[in-house]
Design a protein around this motif. Structure first.
Motif, PDB file in Angstrom:
ATOM      1  N   HIS A 240      -5.379  -0.226  11.230  1.00 55.39           N
ATOM      2  CA  HIS A 240      -4.256  -0.840  10.514  1.00 55.39           C
ATOM      3  C   HIS A 240      -3.025  -0.823  11.405  1.00 55.39           C
ATOM      4  CE1 HIS A 240      -1.741  -0.969   6.508  1.00 55.39           C
ATOM      5  NE2 HIS A 240      -1.185  -1.705   7.460  1.00 55.39           N
TER       6      HIS A 240
ATOM      7  N   HIS B 202      -0.106  -3.956  12.854  1.00 52.96           N
ATOM      8  CA  HIS B 202       0.292  -5.366  12.949  1.00 52.96           C
ATOM      9  C   HIS B 202       0.789  -5.568  14.360  1.00 52.96           C
ATOM     10  CE1 HIS B 202       0.309  -5.755   8.479  1.00 52.96           C
ATOM     11  NE2 HIS B 202       0.486  -4.445   8.593  1.00 52.96           N
TER      12      HIS B 202
ATOM     13  N   HIS C 116      -3.848  -5.488   2.074  1.00 49.63           N
ATOM     14  CA  HIS C 116      -2.869  -4.461   1.725  1.00 49.63           C
ATOM     15  C   HIS C 116      -2.829  -4.375   0.198  1.00 49.63           C
ATOM     16  CE1 HIS C 116      -1.606  -4.825   5.842  1.00 49.63           C
ATOM     17  NE2 HIS C 116      -0.512  -4.097   5.692  1.00 49.63           N
TER      18      HIS C 116
ATOM     19  N   HIS D 233      -3.408   0.727   3.272  1.00 43.66           N
ATOM     20  CA  HIS D 233      -2.533   1.681   2.561  1.00 43.66           C
ATOM     21  C   HIS D 233      -3.336   2.295   1.402  1.00 43.66           C
ATOM     22  CE1 HIS D 233       1.052   0.990   4.896  1.00 43.66           C
ATOM     23  NE2 HIS D 233       0.965  -0.310   4.702  1.00 43.66           N
TER      24      HIS D 233
ATOM     25  N   ASP E 133       0.481   1.197  11.648  1.00 43.21           N
ATOM     26  CA  ASP E 133       1.097   0.071  10.923  1.00 43.21           C
ATOM     27  C   ASP E 133       1.992  -0.775  11.845  1.00 43.21           C
ATOM     28  OD1 ASP E 133       1.436  -1.553   8.727  1.00 43.21           O
ATOM     29  OD2 ASP E 133       2.673  -0.173   7.587  1.00 43.21           O
TER      30      ASP E 133
HETATM   31 ZN    ZN Z   1       0.431  -2.928   7.211  1.00 42.99          ZN
END
Ligand code: ZN
Ligand code: ADE
Length: 348
Positions: A27, A29, A207, A231, A288
């Protein structure tokens, strides 16, 4: 090896162990790995103006109170990305950094709609990111794959449009996800486009339960039919959901420093990662948006272990969960699990 027979590791050697163990990141981005220095360099290279005078001033703006206050700055930062080389440089910087944290496999999210809205073709985005993935395997020994995310604050029709534009490059991404502003945009808004992606044989993630309620996790599972929840920390409010996630071994890609910076938990000590692990969930630790949240993979592991008192058994479980939850094939998974056990053996 299992959590029952891992060698004893002295507590003072735990940080060293955490850094050394091979792990998968599930996870992150890629646009969230854009460091302020690279934002300024790309702004200059592309003649894009940004509303901050310096790297320091931009970094000072990274004080968030919730997901939306972060997203506003994150989308502004991504506006400097225009050419294929920009996407390559961004991904390469992250992959080099990940390798130093002993991330051996990574599945990176990208947000094509953030770029197509500015006139950048999907081909430019995917070609640059994919070229970095190929080079990471050859030059860093890191396997890297791409997951295309739909922006949930936009319509399902727009998601279909970007999917259509991306299909000529279908061999360069392994799945689709759902990100951006969660509350008010439940998973079921994207039921049809996820059904289409399922028919296409793409992996599915979303998500859910970052700020949104457990009901969003249920609908990501039952309506979108996702294989992982990104998450998912709000799941601990719903015992029946916890039981379902444990029974079906649905991985949760938890991001502790993100949760801290976006005020999902007031303090890392109060993070529920231990509750999730103790309930038998396939929880993992991830970064993240590491450039915005103050830490790449190992920093997330180190700070979380220090704050919550997790031990070496949890470390083995988290790394094993990262390989179980990844979309690698069984033989690659076995190679990584053997490397995990070798790393532990060195700390016995
Ligand atoms: Zn995320
Ligand atoms: N896009 C980038 N980071 C995100 C996050 N933490 N939640 C939702 N969308 C995102």
């Amino acid at each position: 090896m299992s959590t029952n027979n891992i060698p004893h590791v002295a507590p003072e050697r735990l940080p060293e162990l955490l850094k050394a163990i091979p792990k998968a990141e599930l996870h992150m981005h890629i646009e969230g790995s854009l460091e302020p220095e690279l934002i300024f360099a790309l702004a200059q290279r592309n003649g894009v103006s940004i509303p901050y005078a310096s790297v320091e001033e931009l970094r000072k703006a990274y004080a968030f109170t919730n997901l939306q206050t972060f997203l506003d700055i994150y989308y502004a930062g991504a506006s400097v990305l225009l050419q294929e080389q920009d996407f390559y440089d961004m991904a390469w910087a992250y992959l080099e950094r990940a390798a130093t944290d002993n991330v051996v496999h990574t599945e990176m999210f990208f947000d094509p709609q953030t770029h197509t809205a500015r006139g950048v073709p999907v081909k430019t985005v995917i070609d640059g990111l994919h070229r970095a993935c190929v080079d990471a395997k050859d030059q860093l020994g890191v396997s890297a794959a791409l997951i295309l995310c739909f922006l949930r604050h936009l319509s399902e029709e727009e998601a279909f449009a970007v999917l259509e534009e991306s299909l000529p490059y279908r061999d360069k991404f392994i799945g689709v996800g759902l990100d951006s502003s969660e509350v008010g945009h439940p998973p079921e808004k994207f039921a049809r486009v996820f059904a289409r992606c399922r028919e296409l044989g793409l992996h599915l993630v979303a998500h859910a339960g970052e700020e949104g309620p457990p009901a969003y996790v249920w609908s990501a599972l039952d309506v979108l039919k996702v294989e992982r929840i990104d998450h998912g920390v709000q799941s601990s409010k719903d015992p029946a959901l916890m039981a379902r996630l444990a029974k079906d071994r649905v991985p949760l890609t938890v991001c502790p420093l993100s949760n801290l910076k976006l005020c999902v938990f007031p303090d890392l000590k109060q993070h529920n990662i231990r509750t999730l692990l103790d309930a038998g969930l396939v929880a993992t630790i991830n970064s993240d948006d590491p450039a915005y949240f103050g830490g790449y993979m190992n920093e997330n592991w180190l700070q979380t272990f220090a704050a919550t008192g997790l031990d070496a058994r949890h470390a083995w479980q988290l790394a094993a969960n990262s390989f179980e939850g990844s979309f690698i094939d069984a033989s690659t998974r076995k190679v990584y699990m053997d490397r995990l056990d070798q790393a532990f053996a060195q700390f016995a």
